[in-house]
Write an enzyme that holds these catalytic residues in place. Structure first.
Site, PDB file in Angstrom:
ATOM      1  CB  SER A 290      -0.831  -0.041   1.282  1.00 47.72           C
ATOM      2  OG  SER A 290      -1.346   1.218   1.584  1.00 47.72           O
TER       3      SER A 290
ATOM      4  CE1 TYR B 287      -4.185  -2.440   5.098  1.00 50.24           C
ATOM      5  CE2 TYR B 287      -3.632  -0.136   4.697  1.00 50.24           C
ATOM      6  CZ  TYR B 287      -3.859  -1.417   4.227  1.00 50.24           C
ATOM      7  OH  TYR B 287      -3.755  -1.666   2.887  1.00 50.24           O
TER       8      TYR B 287
ATOM      9  CE  LYS C  49      -1.615  -4.648   3.379  1.00 53.50           C
ATOM     10  NZ  LYS C  49      -1.736  -5.997   2.824  1.00 53.50           N
TER      11      LYS C  49
HETATM   12  C1  WQD Z   1      -9.405   9.802   0.334  1.00 52.49           C
HETATM   13  C2  WQD Z   1      -9.559  11.299   0.535  1.00 52.49           C
HETATM   14  C3  WQD Z   1     -10.094  11.941   2.777  1.00 52.49           C
HETATM   15  C4  WQD Z   1     -14.122  10.270   2.968  1.00 52.49           C
HETATM   16  C5  WQD Z   1      -6.897   4.803   2.377  1.00 52.49           C
HETATM   17  C6  WQD Z   1      -5.907   4.031   3.177  1.00 52.49           C
HETATM   18  C7  WQD Z   1      -4.706   3.729   2.360  1.00 52.49           C
HETATM   19  C8  WQD Z   1      -5.076   3.102   1.030  1.00 52.49           C
HETATM   20  C9  WQD Z   1      -6.144   3.836   0.339  1.00 52.49           C
HETATM   21  C10 WQD Z   1      -4.985   0.689   1.010  1.00 52.49           C
HETATM   22  C11 WQD Z   1      -8.924  11.781   1.832  1.00 52.49           C
HETATM   23  C12 WQD Z   1     -11.193  12.305   1.832  1.00 52.49           C
HETATM   24  C13 WQD Z   1     -12.846  10.628   2.532  1.00 52.49           C
HETATM   25  C14 WQD Z   1     -15.079  11.282   3.183  1.00 52.49           C
HETATM   26  C15 WQD Z   1     -13.452  12.927   2.500  1.00 52.49           C
HETATM   27  N1  WQD Z   1      -5.599   1.782   1.156  1.00 52.49           N
HETATM   28  N2  WQD Z   1     -12.543  11.940   2.306  1.00 52.49           N
HETATM   29  N3  WQD Z   1     -14.717  12.574   2.935  1.00 52.49           N
HETATM   30  O1  WQD Z   1      -7.291   7.745   3.494  1.00 52.49           O
HETATM   31  O2  WQD Z   1      -6.362   8.307   1.187  1.00 52.49           O
HETATM   32  O3  WQD Z   1      -6.328   6.018   1.984  1.00 52.49           O
HETATM   33  O4  WQD Z   1      -7.238   4.070   1.219  1.00 52.49           O
HETATM   34  O5  WQD Z   1      -3.891   0.425   1.239  1.00 52.49           O
HETATM   35  O6  WQD Z   1      -3.919   2.916   3.094  1.00 52.49           O
HETATM   36  O7  WQD Z   1      -5.530   4.818   4.282  1.00 52.49           O
HETATM   37  O8  WQD Z   1      -8.507   7.007   1.382  1.00 52.49           O
HETATM   38  O9  WQD Z   1     -10.768   7.071   0.491  1.00 52.49           O
HETATM   39  O10 WQD Z   1     -10.455   7.289   2.993  1.00 52.49           O
HETATM   40  O11 WQD Z   1      -9.789   9.160   1.526  1.00 52.49           O
HETATM   41  O12 WQD Z   1     -13.203  14.119   2.301  1.00 52.49           O
HETATM   42  O13 WQD Z   1     -16.218  11.047   3.594  1.00 52.49           O
HETATM   43  O14 WQD Z   1     -10.956  11.586   0.663  1.00 52.49           O
HETATM   44  O15 WQD Z   1      -9.898  12.949   3.733  1.00 52.49           O
HETATM   45  O16 WQD Z   1      -8.361  13.028   1.558  1.00 52.49           O
HETATM   46  P1  WQD Z   1      -7.092   7.381   2.090  1.00 52.49           P
HETATM   47  P2  WQD Z   1      -9.960   7.576   1.618  1.00 52.49           P
END
Ligand code: WQD
Length: 341
Positions: free
Chosen positions: A125, A150, A154
């Site tokens: 990841s 998590y 990884k």
């Molecule tokens: C994306 C962006 C939020 C929800 C995660 C894991 C990472 C990887 C990918 C696997 C961020 C914003 C989100 C909402 C928002 N996975 N957001 N409102 O945190 O980048 O990564 O998934 O390995 O390890 O941590 O993904 O989809 O949660 O967020 O504004 O209701 O969307 O703040 O900027 P993230 P995400």
């Protein structure tokens, strides 16, 4: 050629099985269904018009794992997806994550060694980079402190495989996914969410369909062009195909060392607001959203340098963010239909 896929009923695993079957691999799927259902098995068979073996076992159980690997020791490789992946859950319950994600990995590696399975592909990841100091991140960008248990599993998982590779002949590839989004274009396969979503795109589609009332954009005051966080959203089918290419690369002995690492991202940084607008534009749906407070643990921006995968694996993204949003919307509508059945 036979390939064993662990976590094959999960989001990326199920899309990868489609890609493998379409590229004439024979697939053996292992999953304990702890975070998934059997639904994807039928959907995969419908899309590909091919069948594959499925074993419901827990990879933390070494004997069960060995029994299946022994039966399929003629496999050319294992693609190991099986793991828990919910970041906030891992923060609340780290031991669950260290146990589940690392014991299963150790059992698989021990099994590969015991039964002489030659190739191994591991789901890593972009979260291993933490708050990277320079962008875009390359495979050489050093790890920063993991933001969650998590992400830490990884980082440790990668290190276990690297140490293992020094003393074993197994050839491994570590694939670092950025933000996988979207669903299969057929509209019948996607991420099966058993609980409230944690990721942006299912939040968007569930808000648009009326399951959730409003989407909150977590933070509008970041040092980015529009103030919202920047990520590298990559279509799940592009990620899936990279696994087929990685496996072929190992089978054809194109690797330069026993353990190689590849970033799987598009190379484009997209902000949360841009992602929302891409959804609105492609689907014609108006999204009810507001800009709210920052979410703890979020990095400001991250996106990939993907040159290594593009040169070595000859991997090129076929889909853009609009394609991903359209397919995610199609899938959300399919899930609504399934819930009514
Ligand atoms: C994306 C962006 C939020 C929800 C995660 C894991 C990472 C990887 C990918 C696997 C961020 C914003 C989100 C909402 C928002 N996975 N957001 N409102 O945190 O980048 O990564 O998934 O390995 O390890 O941590 O993904 O989809 O949660 O967020 O504004 O209701 O969307 O703040 O900027 P993230 P995400």
């Amino acid at each position: 050629m036979k390939v064993i896929v662990t976590g094959g009923t999960g989001y990326i695993g199920s899309h990868t099985i489609v890609d493998l079957l379409e590229n004439d691999f024979e697939v053996v799927c292992i999953d304990n269904l702890a975070r998934s259902t059997k639904y994807p098995i039928g959907a995969i068979e419908q899309i590909t018009e091919k069948k594959f073996k499925f074993y419901q076992i827990d990879l933390c159980n070494k004997q069960e794992t060995f029994d299946v690997l022994e039966q399929h020791k003629d496999a050319v490789g294992i693609i190991h997806f099986a793991a828990f992946k919910t970041v906030p859950e891992s923060v609340a319950n780290p031991i669950l994550y260290y146990n589940n994600n690392l014991i299963s990995l150790n059992n698989i590696l021990e099994g590969i060694q015991k039964f002489g399975i030659p190739n191994f592909v591991f789901s890593s990841s972009c979260s291993v980079y933490g708050n990277a100091k320079a962008l875009p991140v390359t495979e050489e960008t050093p790890f920063q402190e993991a933001e969650s248990a998590y992400a830490h599993t990884k980082q440790i998982g990668e290190q276990i495989i690297q140490h293992y590779s020094k003393v074993n002949t197994t050839k491994s590839i570590l694939l670092r996914y950025f933000n996988p989004v979207g669903a299969h274009p057929s509209g019948i396969l996607g991420e099966m969410l058993l609980n409230r979503p944690d990721n942006l795109v299912p939040y968007i589609t569930q808000t648009a369909i009326g399951k959730l009332e409003q989407l909150t954009v977590f933070g509008g005051d970041y040092d980015t062009p529009d103030g919202s966080c920047v990520r590298d959203y990559i279509h799940v089918c592009d990620i899936a195909h990279a696994h087929t290419l990685a496996l072929k690369y190992l089978i054809e002995n194109q690797n330069h060392s026993n353990c190689e690492i590849f970033n799987l991202g598009t190379g484009n940084g997209v902000s949360v607001l841009e992602a929302i607008h891409a959804f609105e534009k492609t689907t014609g749906q108006k999204l009810n959203y507001k800009v709210g407070a920052r979410r703890a643990g979020d990095v400001e921006k991250i996106y990939a340098n993907n040159e290594k995968a593009s040169k070595a694996l000859k991997w090129h993204c076929q889909y853009n963010i609009e394609d991903a949003m359209l397919s995610a919307w199609k899938w959300e509508n399919k899930m609504k239909e399934l819930a009514l059945l």
